[in-house]
Each structure stands twice: as C-alpha cells, then as structure tokens.
Design an enzyme around this catalytic site. Sequence first.
Site, PDB file in Angstrom:
ATOM      1  N   GLU A 173      23.091  -4.176  10.191  1.00  0.00           N
ATOM      2  CA  GLU A 173      24.256  -3.188   9.871  1.00  0.00           C
ATOM      3  C   GLU A 173      25.014  -3.682   8.844  1.00  0.00           C
ATOM      4  O   GLU A 173      26.125  -4.310   8.885  1.00  0.00           O
ATOM      5  CB  GLU A 173      25.069  -3.240  11.300  1.00  0.00           C
ATOM      6  CG  GLU A 173      24.297  -2.723  12.477  1.00  0.00           C
ATOM      7  CD  GLU A 173      25.443  -2.157  13.645  1.00  0.00           C
ATOM      8  OE1 GLU A 173      26.398  -2.513  13.549  1.00  0.00           O
ATOM      9  OE2 GLU A 173      24.859  -1.629  14.613  1.00  0.00           O
ATOM     10  N   GLU A 186      18.838  -0.691  18.110  1.00  0.00           N
ATOM     11  CA  GLU A 186      19.980  -0.844  19.115  1.00  0.00           C
ATOM     12  C   GLU A 186      20.400   0.528  19.582  1.00  0.00           C
ATOM     13  O   GLU A 186      20.533   1.527  18.510  1.00  0.00           O
ATOM     14  CB  GLU A 186      21.209  -1.483  18.628  1.00  0.00           C
ATOM     15  CG  GLU A 186      20.970  -3.084  18.475  1.00  0.00           C
ATOM     16  CD  GLU A 186      22.242  -3.516  17.961  1.00  0.00           C
ATOM     17  OE1 GLU A 186      23.497  -2.955  18.177  1.00  0.00           O
ATOM     18  OE2 GLU A 186      22.112  -4.712  17.042  1.00  0.00           O
TER      19      GLU A 186
HETATM   20  N1  LIG Z   1      30.107  -2.325  19.416  1.00  0.00           N
HETATM   21  N2  LIG Z   1      29.126  -2.482  19.700  1.00  0.00           N
HETATM   22  C1  LIG Z   1      27.843  -3.068  20.280  1.00  0.00           C
HETATM   23  C2  LIG Z   1      27.029  -3.511  19.223  1.00  0.00           C
HETATM   24  C3  LIG Z   1      27.191  -4.910  18.976  1.00  0.00           C
HETATM   25  O1  LIG Z   1      27.500  -5.723  20.024  1.00  0.00           O
HETATM   26  C4  LIG Z   1      26.073  -5.428  17.918  1.00  0.00           C
HETATM   27  O2  LIG Z   1      26.066  -6.942  17.680  1.00  0.00           O
HETATM   28  C5  LIG Z   1      26.119  -4.683  16.678  1.00  0.00           C
HETATM   29  O3  LIG Z   1      24.788  -4.814  16.072  1.00  0.00           O
HETATM   30  C6  LIG Z   1      26.248  -3.137  16.826  1.00  0.00           C
HETATM   31  O4  LIG Z   1      27.706  -2.686  17.056  1.00  0.00           O
HETATM   32  C7  LIG Z   1      26.625  -2.620  18.091  1.00  0.00           C
END
Ligand SMILES: N#[N+]C[C@@H]1[C@@H](O)[C@H](O)[C@@H](O)[C@@H]2O[C@H]12
Length: 448
Positions: free
Chosen positions: A166, A353
């Site tokens: 991300e 995810e």
């Molecule tokens: N907020 N939310 C849950 C989740 C977060 O916990 C993850 O680390 C990220 O990759 C993505 O944002 C999603």
Amino acid sequence: MARIDFPKDFVWGTATASYQIEGAYQEDGRGLSIWDTFSHTPGKVFNNDNGDIACDSYHRYEEDVALLKKLGVTAYRFSIAWPRIFPQGTGEVNEKGLEYYRKVVDALLEAGIEPCVTLYHWDLPQALQDKGGWDNRDTIDAFVKYAEVVFKAFDGKIKQWITFNETWCVSFLSNYIGLHAPGNTDLQLAINVAHHCMVAHGEAVKKFRALGIRGEIGTTHNLSWCEPYSKSAEDVAAAHRNRAFNNEWFMEPTFKGTYPQFMVDWFASKGAKVPVLPGDMETIAQKIDFIGVNYYSGGFGRYKKGDGLFDCEEVQIGFDKTYMDWNVYAEGLYKVLSWVHEEYGDTPIYITENGACYEDVLAEGNRVHDTLRTDYYKKHFIQCHRLVESGVPLKGYFAWSLLDNFEWAEGYRKRFGIVYTNYETLERYPKDSYYFIQDVIKNGGFEA
Ligand SMILES: N#[N+]C[C@@H]1[C@@H](O)[C@H](O)[C@@H](O)[C@@H]2O[C@H]12
C-alpha cells in the site's frame, strides 16, 4: 440459493504484518521503527496503544501456524520487519532477526503452507527516518540491500514476494493526511515518498531478477472504487480524480512507466510536482509476475468545489457500514478488478487483503458469532467468483486478517481478525467467520 465453486488451484490465504502482530519490539537485536516512535508519541494512537507486545507472534508463531493449518489455507501472507534484519536500516545484518523468520518459514512449509512475504509493511527503521526516510533517495539503496539479504536468505523457500504494501498509505496517508507514521502533512513530501517507494520497488525487482531468485515478485496497492453519483461531466471527472488518487497514481507507473497526466496537472495546480530523475520511470515499470490488490471499500462521489483535495464529496446512498465507518460495497471489488484487467492486461491478480472490522463480542465458550463479518466475506467471495467467471486473472485471495491485531492509529479497539485475540492472555479464539472460510476452502465453494 446458488452454488458457487472456485477453481481447484485458487489460492486461499490470510494476511498479517510484522508490526501489527509480532511484539517483542526490543528483542533479539531488533532496532526501532517509525511505528515504535509514532505509537510511543502520546496522542498519535487511540488509547496510546502500541505494538510492544501486540499478539506476541514473535513467541507464538507456532500457534498461528497451527490455526492456519486448521483453517486449510495453502498460503500465508506476512511481512518481514526491516528493523529485525538491519536494526540501523543499513550496516550490520542482525542474524537473530533472520533466524526468527527462518523458524516461521520452516514451520509454514512443514504445515504445507506457502509463505507469501511482504518486504515493506510500513515499519521503516527509525535510523533511516532520522536521515529523511523515504524523502531521501538514499533510502532506496538501503531498501534494495535489505531486499537482497532476505532474497538470498530465503531463496527457494519463499516463492512469492511482495515489495511494498500500500504505497498510497506509506505516502499520502502518512505524509499528507498525517494519520500514520511518521505523521507529516505535506503534499509535496507525500508525492516524493510515493515516487521514491515506487523506484525502490522497481530496483528490488531488478535485483530479484539479477540474482536469479526462484519464485515470483510483485507489489500490493490498495485500490478503491468511487462511482460518479450522476453522469454529469463534473461528477464523472470528480469521481475519476478520487479513484486515480488511490488507483492510477500507482498502477500507471507500475505497469506503464508513466504518471496519469490529468493527475500530474491537478497536483501541479496545488503546487506539487513529481521528482522524476532520468531512468526512474523505466525502473518503476519493471515487469512483475503478479499484482496484489488490497480492497476494502468504495462508494459514490460527486463534484463539489473545494471538497477535499479533488473537489469530490462522498455521497451517502445507504450502504451498510463496517465499524471503520467504511461502506460495504462488494460490487466495487468487481468494478476495480475488472478495471485492472481492462487497463493493465493479463498479469495475474491476487487479492492480498480484504476483510472487515466489526465490534466483536466474546460469547460463551470463547466463541464470537461475527455474522456481519461472515456476511461481508460471503458478499466479496461472490464478487471474486464473478471475476473469475468473467475471465479476470484472479488467482487467489488473502483474508485480512488472521488475527485481531494492532490496527495502526486505531490501536486495539478495531478488530479485523477471523480469530479473536484476547489481549490480556494472548490466547486466540477462532470466530464464526473463521469456520465459514474453513468450510469454503474445504468444499471449494459455498451456497451463495
Ligand atoms: N485499516 N485497515 C485494515 C488493514 C491494515 O490493518 C493493513 O495493515 C493495511 O495493509 C490495510 O489497511 C488495511
């Protein structure tokens, strides 16, 4: 009720990240990350929660692997903490850090589960942040050195590698919106960070190829879907800017080696420009073996001058909401992955995810009857099946998350796990959604 069945080779997995589950933040030579600094800064994280202990997976990884094996997944996505490998970001390798991940990888392989490893899931060594972090191009070289060490250490064992998780969050959420570490609020800085992270991605792919590392490499972007509220040109353009902020700004460089010009112009109108050096775009657009997509939500947008960065306001049309106040918009998953396929071709896609946060109540027998989360998964699995049936090269799905864990600025109040984490005892209790997914995997589908 209609039965939906997935291809026999469809990959089912779950996902986690180092800072969110490991704890042991000062153990075995681990250096500090920007998330240690951020979470230890009063007021940055709900309840001043931090990842010092988290789910204690550093010591309880065997319990986690047992849960994965019982679930029936064939893959597990987790991240390696850069500060465990290079406590100062560069310099001496911390062998104890490598040893921890060897134990995790060997336990997974022993259980018949393929490790899918993210190199960077936000825990930048603080020592590098002290020298400018991702705004400093030197961090690119440090990242490639870190990647080379872990590529070589796990070659042949880890066969699916994700460079970044991300990059939108690493850049805009963390350096423009300021909600995540290091908590800056500067648009130009965020654009610099996004660019340098994408160059670092490309350089790591080049290194992976040059070393002849076995397996596949890709990256993960969080994509969303903003549908125009009306067919008016203004609403269509505003919704597109909203989508492009998450989607094209990262996918165009990754696949085409260019930034979307309409967004370059939009940012220029805000006084910000991309710090491209000769060769950067060719580096970013190195061919990848798969694209990871994280999808959670989307919605409808319409033009409203001055609303946010893109003159686009969200329109509430009555979607159910999760506990993050995000729309449950499963069709958005179908729309965004169909767009990926149309725009960027047949590169295999993994949903790296997808999942939902709800207020979980621990019931008798340590059960959690998370019917809303199970319903969320059902709705999104139906769209996954629709995508496969429509010829989109969707190859697998990783549920976020295996465990309730440290949910960044939300701390521990927001639970995304299919397994409940008791933060007092660190015991893990599978929720009803875990058993639903277990059944889908076992039977290759479900009655929709
Ligand atoms: N907020 N939310 C849950 C989740 C977060 O916990 C993850 O680390 C990220 O990759 C993505 O944002 C999603």
